[in-house]
Design a protein around this motif. Structure first.
Motif, PDB file in Angstrom:
ATOM      1  N   LEU A   6       0.828  -1.204   0.000  1.00  0.00           N
ATOM      2  CA  LEU A   6       0.000   0.000   0.000  1.00  0.00           C
ATOM      3  C   LEU A   6       0.865   1.257   0.000  1.00  0.00           C
ATOM      4  CD1 LEU A   6      -2.736  -0.998   2.606  1.00  0.00           C
ATOM      5  CD2 LEU A   6      -2.852  -1.156   0.117  1.00  0.00           C
ATOM      6  N   ASP A   7       0.347   2.291  -0.599  1.00  0.00           N
ATOM      7  CA  ASP A   7       1.047   3.578  -0.646  1.00  0.00           C
ATOM      8  C   ASP A   7       0.665   4.364   0.612  1.00  0.00           C
ATOM      9  OD1 ASP A   7       2.500   5.764  -1.411  1.00  0.00           O
ATOM     10  OD2 ASP A   7       0.996   6.509  -2.836  1.00  0.00           O
ATOM     11  N   LEU A   8       1.352   4.059   1.697  1.00  0.00           N
ATOM     12  CA  LEU A   8       1.027   4.670   2.978  1.00  0.00           C
ATOM     13  C   LEU A   8       1.656   6.056   3.098  1.00  0.00           C
ATOM     14  CD1 LEU A   8       1.583   1.542   5.249  1.00  0.00           C
ATOM     15  CD2 LEU A   8      -0.613   2.558   4.622  1.00  0.00           C
ATOM     16  N   PRO A   9       1.027   6.942   3.838  1.00  0.00           N
ATOM     17  CA  PRO A   9       1.595   8.278   4.043  1.00  0.00           C
ATOM     18  C   PRO A   9       2.956   8.202   4.740  1.00  0.00           C
ATOM     19  CG  PRO A   9      -0.711   8.223   4.693  1.00  0.00           C
ATOM     20  CD  PRO A   9      -0.307   6.805   4.451  1.00  0.00           C
ATOM     21  N   THR A  10       3.771   9.185   4.506  1.00  0.00           N
ATOM     22  CA  THR A  10       5.087   9.250   5.140  1.00  0.00           C
ATOM     23  C   THR A  10       4.956   9.208   6.656  1.00  0.00           C
ATOM     24  OG1 THR A  10       5.936  10.570   3.311  1.00  0.00           O
ATOM     25  CG2 THR A  10       7.180  10.628   5.365  1.00  0.00           C
ATOM     26  N   GLY A  11       5.743   8.347   7.273  1.00  0.00           N
ATOM     27  CA  GLY A  11       5.741   8.256   8.723  1.00  0.00           C
ATOM     28  C   GLY A  11       4.829   7.201   9.290  1.00  0.00           C
ATOM     29  N   VAL A  12       3.950   6.635   8.468  1.00  0.00           N
ATOM     30  CA  VAL A  12       3.073   5.557   8.932  1.00  0.00           C
ATOM     31  C   VAL A  12       3.806   4.229   8.760  1.00  0.00           C
ATOM     32  CG1 VAL A  12       0.908   4.320   8.577  1.00  0.00           C
ATOM     33  CG2 VAL A  12       0.963   6.812   8.392  1.00  0.00           C
ATOM     34  N   LEU A  13       4.034   3.535   9.863  1.00  0.00           N
ATOM     35  CA  LEU A  13       4.719   2.255   9.818  1.00  0.00           C
ATOM     36  C   LEU A  13       3.698   1.134   9.731  1.00  0.00           C
ATOM     37  CD1 LEU A  13       7.397   2.854  12.615  1.00  0.00           C
ATOM     38  CD2 LEU A  13       7.604   3.230  10.139  1.00  0.00           C
ATOM     39  N   ALA A  14       4.058   0.052   9.029  1.00  0.00           N
ATOM     40  CA  ALA A  14       3.124  -1.053   8.852  1.00  0.00           C
ATOM     41  C   ALA A  14       3.849  -2.380   9.004  1.00  0.00           C
ATOM     42  CB  ALA A  14       2.465  -0.972   7.478  1.00  0.00           C
ATOM     43  N   HIS A  15       3.146  -3.327   9.606  1.00  0.00           N
ATOM     44  CA  HIS A  15       3.710  -4.652   9.861  1.00  0.00           C
ATOM     45  C   HIS A  15       2.716  -5.706   9.388  1.00  0.00           C
ATOM     46  CE1 HIS A  15       6.448  -2.508  12.650  1.00  0.00           C
ATOM     47  NE2 HIS A  15       5.356  -1.859  12.998  1.00  0.00           N
ATOM     48  N   SER A  16       3.182  -6.644   8.573  1.00  0.00           N
ATOM     49  CA  SER A  16       2.368  -7.771   8.144  1.00  0.00           C
ATOM     50  C   SER A  16       2.785  -8.994   8.948  1.00  0.00           C
ATOM     51  CB  SER A  16       2.555  -8.045   6.647  1.00  0.00           C
ATOM     52  OG  SER A  16       2.066  -6.972   5.867  1.00  0.00           O
ATOM     53  N   LEU A  17       1.847  -9.567   9.687  1.00  0.00           N
ATOM     54  CA  LEU A  17       2.126 -10.745  10.512  1.00  0.00           C
ATOM     55  C   LEU A  17       1.494 -11.973   9.878  1.00  0.00           C
ATOM     56  CD1 LEU A  17       3.780  -9.588  12.791  1.00  0.00           C
ATOM     57  CD2 LEU A  17       1.801  -8.074  12.466  1.00  0.00           C
ATOM     58  N   SER A  18       2.000 -13.137  10.238  1.00  0.00           N
ATOM     59  CA  SER A  18       1.550 -14.360   9.581  1.00  0.00           C
ATOM     60  C   SER A  18       0.189 -14.836  10.057  1.00  0.00           C
ATOM     61  CB  SER A  18       2.591 -15.473   9.763  1.00  0.00           C
ATOM     62  OG  SER A  18       2.790 -15.738  11.146  1.00  0.00           O
ATOM     63  N   ASN A  19      -0.166 -14.531  11.304  1.00  0.00           N
ATOM     64  CA  ASN A  19      -1.451 -14.990  11.826  1.00  0.00           C
ATOM     65  C   ASN A  19      -1.885 -14.101  12.997  1.00  0.00           C
ATOM     66  OD1 ASN A  19      -0.240 -16.134  14.339  1.00  0.00           O
ATOM     67  ND2 ASN A  19       0.682 -17.581  12.882  1.00  0.00           N
ATOM     68  N   ALA A  20      -3.105 -14.336  13.472  1.00  0.00           N
ATOM     69  CA  ALA A  20      -3.673 -13.487  14.514  1.00  0.00           C
ATOM     70  C   ALA A  20      -2.935 -13.622  15.839  1.00  0.00           C
ATOM     71  CB  ALA A  20      -5.158 -13.824  14.699  1.00  0.00           C
ATOM     72  N   ASP A  21      -2.431 -14.821  16.146  1.00  0.00           N
ATOM     73  CA  ASP A  21      -1.713 -14.994  17.403  1.00  0.00           C
ATOM     74  C   ASP A  21      -0.403 -14.211  17.398  1.00  0.00           C
ATOM     75  OD1 ASP A  21      -1.537 -16.573  20.025  1.00  0.00           O
ATOM     76  OD2 ASP A  21       0.398 -17.023  19.087  1.00  0.00           O
ATOM     77  N   GLN A  22       0.297 -14.245  16.286  1.00  0.00           N
ATOM     78  CA  GLN A  22       1.536 -13.478  16.188  1.00  0.00           C
ATOM     79  C   GLN A  22       1.249 -11.985  16.286  1.00  0.00           C
ATOM     80  OE1 GLN A  22       3.653 -13.217  12.352  1.00  0.00           O
ATOM     81  NE2 GLN A  22       5.488 -13.921  13.428  1.00  0.00           N
ATOM     82  N   GLN A  23       0.166 -11.554  15.670  1.00  0.00           N
ATOM     83  CA  GLN A  23      -0.227 -10.144  15.758  1.00  0.00           C
ATOM     84  C   GLN A  23      -0.496  -9.748  17.198  1.00  0.00           C
ATOM     85  OE1 GLN A  23      -4.259  -8.995  14.912  1.00  0.00           O
ATOM     86  NE2 GLN A  23      -3.593  -7.399  13.494  1.00  0.00           N
ATOM     87  N   ALA A  24      -1.265 -10.585  17.906  1.00  0.00           N
ATOM     88  CA  ALA A  24      -1.631 -10.269  19.294  1.00  0.00           C
ATOM     89  C   ALA A  24      -0.399 -10.217  20.189  1.00  0.00           C
ATOM     90  CB  ALA A  24      -2.615 -11.314  19.807  1.00  0.00           C
ATOM     91  N   ARG A  25       0.527 -11.159  20.008  1.00  0.00           N
ATOM     92  CA  ARG A  25       1.733 -11.194  20.831  1.00  0.00           C
ATOM     93  C   ARG A  25       2.604  -9.968  20.593  1.00  0.00           C
ATOM     94  NH1 ARG A  25       3.401 -16.026  23.206  1.00  0.00           N
ATOM     95  NH2 ARG A  25       2.067 -17.836  22.789  1.00  0.00           N
ATOM     96  N   LEU A  26       2.822  -9.636  19.327  1.00  0.00           N
ATOM     97  CA  LEU A  26       3.683  -8.499  19.016  1.00  0.00           C
ATOM     98  C   LEU A  26       3.055  -7.193  19.487  1.00  0.00           C
ATOM     99  CD1 LEU A  26       6.233  -7.373  17.729  1.00  0.00           C
ATOM    100  CD2 LEU A  26       5.026  -7.314  15.530  1.00  0.00           C
ATOM    101  N   LEU A  27       1.750  -7.045  19.276  1.00  0.00           N
ATOM    102  CA  LEU A  27       1.079  -5.828  19.707  1.00  0.00           C
ATOM    103  C   LEU A  27       1.127  -5.693  21.228  1.00  0.00           C
ATOM    104  CD1 LEU A  27      -0.456  -3.358  18.699  1.00  0.00           C
ATOM    105  CD2 LEU A  27      -2.574  -4.704  18.847  1.00  0.00           C
TER     106      LEU A  27
END
Length: 237
Positions: A6-27
């Motif tokens: 995606l063409d995100l605005p400058t300064g917006v960081l984005a992370h793609s995680l493999s699954n919901a559990d990994q997302q929850a742990r990292l967050l």
């Protein structure tokens, strides 16, 4: 498909995680670190979280983090106008899954107050929210497929006021397109004042909605208003 496409605005960081559990742990790790930083800097910290089913795993991981939770105040980005024991209550969700274990000693600020009208309840919530700092430390947002975040829904009568950067109110009564329709939402300027802001979304449908929101106006897809620095996005399929 990845957020990096995606063409995100400058300064917006984005992370793609493999699954919901990994997302929850990292967050949970990132939120705990941000709260710890705020406690170290100011002696206290405030956290605003979203409801719904998606955050449950994140709440449960976060609740087990070793922090000085007695110095943390937690509230919601929005609430359905139902009592905490109602199955649709965001407060009830937070009490069952976040205010547990280590986090049981955190202070919680409710957005639901019994009153004859939603407007009167929102006024009471506005008064109680004054216990929070002028700027919350950490905000965790979600997003609907229609581009709403918190309870800032497209078409809600007070949406323009809630999105106005000059709005002095911390919360407003809002209307949702689905039951329970009556909501209380924190306003854009109060939510966006946090130095740490996270957006957690799951699924390809939400990915496509985020892509549309980048090209939309905020009144069409309110999450658009938040798509700027210092937002960090956490997405998983």
């Amino acid at each position: 498909m990845a957020i990096s496409e995606l063409d995100l605005p400058t300064g917006v960081l984005a992370h793609s995680l493999s699954n919901a559990d990994q997302q929850a742990r990292l967050l949970a790790d990132r939120v705990a670190q941000a709260l710890q930083f705020a406690i170290h800097a100011d002696g206290q910290a405030s956290l605003l979280v979203s409801g719904g089913k998606s955050p449950i795993a994140f709440f449960e991981y976060l609740a087990q983090k070793e922090l000085d939770w007695a110095q943390v105040t937690i509230s919601l980005t929005d609430e359905r106008w139902v009592p905490p024991e109602h199955p649709d209550s965001n407060e009830g969700l937070v009490r069952r899954h976040l205010l547990q274990h280590q986090a049981a000693v955190a202070q919680f600020v409710s957005l639901y107050y019994p009153a004859p009208t939603l407007e009167e309840s929102a006024h009471k919530a506005e008064q109680v929210l004054q216990v929070l700092p002028k700027k919350p430390d950490v905000v965790v947002l979600g997003m609907g497929s229609d581009g709403h975040t918190a309870s800032l829904f497209p078409g809600s009568p007070l949406l323009y006021q809630a999105l106005n950067p000059e709005c002095a109110l911390r919360c407003l009564p809002m209307q949702a397109p689905s039951e329970p329709r009556q909501r209380i939402s924190l306003t854009y300027p109060f939510l966006a004042s946090a130095p740490v802001q996270y957006l957690a979304i799951q699924g390809h449908g939400k990915f496509l909605a985020l892509s549309r929101a980048l090209q939309a106006y905020s009144v069409q897809m309110p999450v658009h208003a938040f798509l700027h620095h210092p937002l960090e996005i956490y997405w998983c399929p």
